[in-house]
Design a protein around this motif. Structure first.
Motif, PDB file in Angstrom:
ATOM      1  N   SER A 107      14.177   4.945 -23.275  1.00 12.72           N
ATOM      2  CA  SER A 107      13.654   3.617 -23.649  1.00 12.72           C
ATOM      3  C   SER A 107      14.801   2.647 -23.881  1.00 12.72           C
ATOM      4  N   GLY A 108      15.879   3.155 -24.456  1.00 12.87           N
ATOM      5  CA  GLY A 108      17.048   2.299 -24.692  1.00 12.87           C
ATOM      6  C   GLY A 108      17.652   1.823 -23.380  1.00 12.87           C
ATOM      7  N   ILE A 109      17.719   2.701 -22.400  1.00  7.47           N
ATOM      8  CA  ILE A 109      18.272   2.312 -21.108  1.00  7.47           C
ATOM      9  C   ILE A 109      17.380   1.269 -20.443  1.00  7.47           C
ATOM     10  N   THR A 114      16.325  -4.338 -19.080  1.00  8.43           N
ATOM     11  CA  THR A 114      15.415  -5.450 -19.182  1.00  8.43           C
ATOM     12  C   THR A 114      16.102  -6.634 -19.875  1.00  8.43           C
ATOM     13  N   ILE A 115      16.807  -6.362 -20.946  1.00 13.07           N
ATOM     14  CA  ILE A 115      17.439  -7.441 -21.700  1.00 13.07           C
ATOM     15  C   ILE A 115      18.639  -7.991 -20.952  1.00 13.07           C
ATOM     16  N   PHE A 116      19.464  -7.156 -20.507  1.00 13.86           N
ATOM     17  CA  PHE A 116      20.716  -7.596 -19.881  1.00 13.86           C
ATOM     18  C   PHE A 116      20.581  -7.727 -18.385  1.00 13.86           C
ATOM     19  N   GLN A 117      19.545  -7.320 -17.835  1.00 15.11           N
ATOM     20  CA  GLN A 117      19.263  -7.340 -16.400  1.00 15.11           C
ATOM     21  C   GLN A 117      20.470  -6.987 -15.564  1.00 15.11           C
ATOM     22  N   ILE A 118      20.910  -5.815 -15.800  1.00 17.21           N
ATOM     23  CA  ILE A 118      22.093  -5.344 -15.100  1.00 17.21           C
ATOM     24  C   ILE A 118      21.778  -5.004 -13.682  1.00 17.21           C
TER      25      ILE A 118
END
Length: 118
Positions: A107-109, A114-118
C-alpha cells in the motif's frame, strides 16, 4: 469318692470309684477349654470380619486409583490439545503479522506512486 457305672458293652451293674477332686478338676479343665474355644472362635469371627472390611476398602481404593488414572490421562490429552492450539495461534499471529507487513508495504508503494507519480 464318687461312684459311676462302669463303661462297658454289657449291662452289668459294676461301679467304679473316682476321687472327687479328680472329677472336679476334669470338669474345671473342660469348662476352661470350652471357654477358650468359644473365645478363640469369637476372635476368629472378628478377625474375619475385619479382613473382609479391609478387602472391601482395598477394592474401593483400587477403583479410585483407576478412576484417577483415567482422569490424569484425560487431563494429559487436554493439555496436549491446548498446546497444539497455542502453537496454531502463534503461527496464525505470525502469518497475520507478515501479511499485514506485506500489505502495508504494498500500500505504501502504491501510495508513493500515486502521490509522487513516479
Amino acid at each position: 469318692m464318687l461312684t459311676f457305672p462302669a463303661l462297658s458293652q454289657n449291662s452289668s451293674t459294676d461301679l467304679i470309684s473316682v476321687p472327687r477332686s479328680s472329677v472336679v478338676n476334669a470338669i474345671t479343665k473342660y469348662n476352661d477349654c470350652k471357654l477358650e474355644l468359644q473365645y478363640s472362635q469369637e476372635k476368629l469371627f472378628a478377625t474375619e470380619a475385619k479382613f473382609k472390611l479391609q478387602l472391601e476398602e482395598i477394592n474401593n481404593l483400587n477403583n479410585l486409583i483407576a478412576n484417577k488414572d483415567v482422569e490424569v490421562t484425560t487431563l494429559g490429552e487436554l493439555l496436549k490439545l491446548k498446546e497444539s492450539e497455542i502453537k496454531a495461534l502463534k503461527k496464525s499471529k505470525r502469518v497475520k503479522f507478515w501479511n499485514g507487513a506485506a500489505l502495508g508495504f504494498g500500500s505504501g508503494i502504491v501510495a508513493m506512486f500515486t502521490i509522487f507519480q513516479i
